[in-house]
Design an enzyme around this catalytic site. Structure first.
Site, PDB file in Angstrom:
ATOM      1  N   HIS A  61       0.860  -1.181   0.000  1.00  0.00           N
ATOM      2  CA  HIS A  61       0.000   0.000   0.000  1.00  0.00           C
ATOM      3  C   HIS A  61       0.896   1.231   0.000  1.00  0.00           C
ATOM      4  O   HIS A  61       1.734   1.386   0.892  1.00  0.00           O
ATOM      5  CB  HIS A  61      -0.917  -0.008   1.219  1.00  0.00           C
ATOM      6  CG  HIS A  61      -1.840  -1.182   1.230  1.00  0.00           C
ATOM      7  ND1 HIS A  61      -1.432  -2.439   1.637  1.00  0.00           N
ATOM      8  CD2 HIS A  61      -3.134  -1.295   0.843  1.00  0.00           C
ATOM      9  CE1 HIS A  61      -2.445  -3.276   1.518  1.00  0.00           C
ATOM     10  NE2 HIS A  61      -3.493  -2.610   1.031  1.00  0.00           N
ATOM     11  N   ASP A 104      -6.686 -10.631   0.259  1.00  0.00           N
ATOM     12  CA  ASP A 104      -6.613  -9.201  -0.032  1.00  0.00           C
ATOM     13  C   ASP A 104      -6.110  -8.409   1.180  1.00  0.00           C
ATOM     14  O   ASP A 104      -5.644  -8.977   2.168  1.00  0.00           O
ATOM     15  CB  ASP A 104      -7.962  -8.690  -0.539  1.00  0.00           C
ATOM     16  CG  ASP A 104      -9.044  -8.665   0.536  1.00  0.00           C
ATOM     17  OD1 ASP A 104      -8.744  -8.903   1.726  1.00  0.00           O
ATOM     18  OD2 ASP A 104     -10.205  -8.397   0.184  1.00  0.00           O
ATOM     19  N   SER A 105      -6.225  -7.095   1.113  1.00  0.00           N
ATOM     20  CA  SER A 105      -5.744  -6.211   2.173  1.00  0.00           C
ATOM     21  C   SER A 105      -6.400  -6.491   3.518  1.00  0.00           C
ATOM     22  O   SER A 105      -5.819  -6.229   4.568  1.00  0.00           O
ATOM     23  CB  SER A 105      -5.998  -4.750   1.788  1.00  0.00           C
ATOM     24  OG  SER A 105      -5.374  -4.455   0.570  1.00  0.00           O
TER      25      SER A 105
END
Length: 189
Positions: A61, A104-105
């Protein structure tokens, strides 16, 4: 007065004629692009040269676009796996159809599937070393969006040697959303 109307009519006719020619050129370009895209997908599907294993490697990120408390909560180890097929066209460019699932995140499963294309360069004397730059078009589904199918069109870049390729993309976004670098390893068999 009548002369002015005739002049306006002639000017408008010329303008519309030029606009029509531009529209026709644009439509021709769109049709050619679509035909090339659909031909590449069809050829990859019907005549695969390799079967591929996909292994997600890293999610990052962008630190300039996220608050640190958000980053601290995100998963950046997207373990998962996927498979696909590849075809190199007559110009040596890579075409692939793939399906992959990864964490995922939010550490929830995210599937993605689609088609990828990369212009491939072999800049060294060793033909096994290759670089690529292109795009992927596909569909993904995320837990935080209730697994509604979401179309994606993203850039691709890669560096590889022989049948091993490190492939990557960047998902653009806004502050605290998107702006994610995602990369995976692709092995061709």
């Amino acid at each position: 007065m009548r002369l002015k109307l005739i002049l306006y009519f002639l000017i408008l006719s010329c303008y519309l004629g030029i606009g029509s020619a531009r529209a026709a050129t644009l439509m021709h370009g769109v049709a050619n692009t679509w035909n090339s895209f659909s031909d590449n997908v069809s050829q990859t599907w019907n005549d695969p040269q390799t079967f591929d294993l996909y292994v997600p490697a890293v999610t990052w990120h962008n630190r300039w676009t996220y608050d640190s408390d958000k980053i601290d909560k995100y998963n950046e180890r997207p373990w998962g796996a996927g498979g696909g097929i590849s075809h190199y066209d007559e110009k040596g460019n890579w075409n692939g159809i793939y399906l992959m699932a990864f964490k995922d995140s939010f550490n929830k499963w995210e599937p993605i599937g689609g088609y990828g294309w990369e212009k491939t360069w072999r800049p060294l004397a060793d033909p096994d070393f290759h670089l690529g730059l292109g795009y992927t078009a596909g569909v993904t589904m995320r837990d935080n969006w209730n697994y509604i199918p979401i179309p994606v069109l993203l850039p691709l870049a890669s560096i590889g040697y022989g049948s091993a390729t490190f492939q990557m993309t960047y998902i653009p976004g806004t502050y605290n959303n998107g702006n994610v670098y995602f990369a995976w390893l692709r092995w061709q068999f």
